[in-house]
Enzyme design. Structure first.
Site, PDB file in Angstrom:
ATOM      1  N   HIS A   1     -48.579   3.200   3.774  1.00  6.83           N
ATOM      2  CA  HIS A   1     -49.689   3.654   4.601  1.00  6.83           C
ATOM      3  C   HIS A   1     -49.163   4.315   5.871  1.00  6.83           C
ATOM      4  CE1 HIS A   1     -49.426   0.189   7.423  1.00  6.83           C
ATOM      5  NE2 HIS A   1     -49.231  -0.566   6.352  1.00  6.83           N
TER       6      HIS A   1
ATOM      7  N   ASP B   1     -50.829   4.623   8.773  1.00  8.70           N
ATOM      8  CA  ASP B   1     -51.475   4.161  10.001  1.00  8.70           C
ATOM      9  C   ASP B   1     -50.807   2.907  10.543  1.00  8.70           C
ATOM     10  OD1 ASP B   1     -52.449   2.879   7.648  1.00  8.70           O
ATOM     11  OD2 ASP B   1     -54.147   2.075   8.756  1.00  8.70           O
TER      12      ASP B   1
ATOM     13  N   GLU C   1     -55.122   1.850   5.869  1.00  8.03           N
ATOM     14  CA  GLU C   1     -54.806   0.571   5.210  1.00  8.03           C
ATOM     15  C   GLU C   1     -55.103  -0.601   6.123  1.00  8.03           C
ATOM     16  OE1 GLU C   1     -52.299  -2.929   4.129  1.00  8.03           O
ATOM     17  OE2 GLU C   1     -52.276  -1.720   5.975  1.00  8.03           O
TER      18      GLU C   1
ATOM     19  N   GLU D   1     -44.289  -2.153   1.980  1.00  3.85           N
ATOM     20  CA  GLU D   1     -44.638  -3.055   3.087  1.00  3.85           C
ATOM     21  C   GLU D   1     -43.428  -3.916   3.459  1.00  3.85           C
ATOM     22  OE1 GLU D   1     -47.286  -3.378   4.898  1.00  3.85           O
ATOM     23  OE2 GLU D   1     -49.008  -2.592   3.806  1.00  3.85           O
TER      24      GLU D   1
END
Length: 381
Positions: free
Chosen positions: A78, A80, A142, A167
């Site tokens: 992601h 963001d 996200e 992640e």
């Protein structure tokens, strides 16, 4: 062609704010990050697809692809970050600070750093020898609604064999995580003077009855659902916020309770909603029209990948770590809807995510590059 090295790429990504927040005061577009990634991967020969996410505040997804054929590997992350508390930071969150063998900055591990790693690895790939495509996906929002991942799945722009979501897991492969949903339970009472309780309906007293029913549901979940792979082995139901009333000498006319549920893999959202509805039913029937429930945020389902899948076995081999389960949620269940084997595996620690002085430790750099290269060589060459 002059592409940035890892530190330069990370510096530029961190310097491009892309905060996701439900508050319009904090929420920002991710367009600058997407344009950076598009420029870099385009220079490497990737074809670029950028799509604006519907019903968003100027948010975009990017899909970069190199190589022909079907299947292949999708590397996903992601674009963001969460908001930040400037007072808690020892340095500028949008400027990379190199200190004590760490890169400090907002998004260094969660998770702009992952894209800098991908760029670094791709710079030296013999792309003409690719037998299957390599995809790089950067999603929007996200940290709030996961709207980017939801929209990407609707588009079905890629059909990889496998997907890795970068992640921060300390490079330990994650193959299970809980789902997440949050709701507000609202009580519409009837206000009045506290000396005449029979003339009103006290919303706080009704919310007390609701909490009793939800506590019983919470105990039922603990008693009937357990998964020893998780550090918190049961589904959780959290009472996160409560508010009601305006004065001690008035009957409370309105009250609400915000709750958060995190389900184990195997429990569907529809089941949770049914159990919630059944828990509220006795109070709702006793006080018609006074009890309601609204979704605070779109729910995210639980995720599980088979321990026997080839991807999991390779992830354990390449990383040197056993697979694990975590309590937080990711985009994995959405990416899995592409029909591909999916894991969560990336540099940095989740303990740094959403924290002041977020950092990426130097000792993650070489292992991450090697793991990514191992996966690309296995699935694309």
């Amino acid at each position: 062609m002059s592409l940035p090295n890892f530190q330069q790429a990370l510096t530029q990504l961190i310097a491009s704010p892309s905060i996701s927040a439900t508050s319009t005061q904090w929420d920002q577009s991710n367009q600058a990050v997407i344009e950076l990634l598009a420029s870099w991967f385009s220079d490497l020969g990737f074809s670029i697809t950028i799509q604006q996410v519907p019903d968003s505040r100027n948010k975009y997804n990017l899909l970069a692809k190199i190589g022909e054929g079907t299947g292949g590997l999708l590397l996903s992350g992601h674009s963001d970050t969460v908001p930040f508390d400037e007072k808690g930071w020892d340095s500028d969150p949008f400027t990379i600070t190199d200190k004590a063998d760490k890169f400090y900055g907002l998004g260094t591990c969660d998770m702009k750093g992952f894209f800098a790693f991908i760029l670094q690895v791709c710079k030296n790939l013999p792309v003409k020898q690719l037998k299957k495509p390599l995809y790089v996906l950067a999603t929007a929002d996200e940290e709030t609604t996961m709207a980017g991942a939801r929209f990407f799945i609707e588009q079905q722009l890629a059909k990889p064999d496998v997907a890795i979501i970068g992640e921060p897991t300390n490079l330990q492969p994650v193959i299970m995580h809980k789902g997440h949903m949050s709701h507000r339970i609202s009580i519409k009472g009837k206000s009045g003077h506290s000396s005449l309780p029979n003339k009103g309906v006290n919303a706080i007293e009704l919310i007390y009855q609701v909490i009793e029913k939800l506590m019983a549901l919470k105990q039922d979940l603990i008693a009937n659902y357990q998964n020893e792979a998780f550090s918190v082995t049961e589904p959780t139901l959290n009472f996160g916020a409560i508010k009601g009333g305006d004065s001690a000498n008035r009957i409370c006319g309105d009250c609400y309770l915000d709750i958060d549920l995190r389900a184990l893999p195997g429990i569907k959202d529809e089941e949770l909603l049914h159990w919630l509805s059944q828990a509220l039913k006795p109070v709702a029937e006793k006080y018609p029209g006074r009890v309601s429930m609204q979704e605070l945020h779109a729910s995210s389902p639980a995720f599980a990948e088979s321990e026997d899948s080839e991807l999991v076995k390779l992830a354990e081999k390449f990383s040197g770590h056993c697979c694990q389960a975590v309590n937080y949620a990711t985009e994995a269940p959405y990416i899995q809807e592409l029909g591909c084997q999916t894991i969560v595996l990336g540099p940095g620690s989740i303990e740094q995510a959403h924290q002041v002085n977020e950092f990426l430790a130097f000792d993650q750099i070489k292992p991450t590059e090697k793991i990514l290269l191992d996966f690309i060589q296995h699935y694309c060459f």
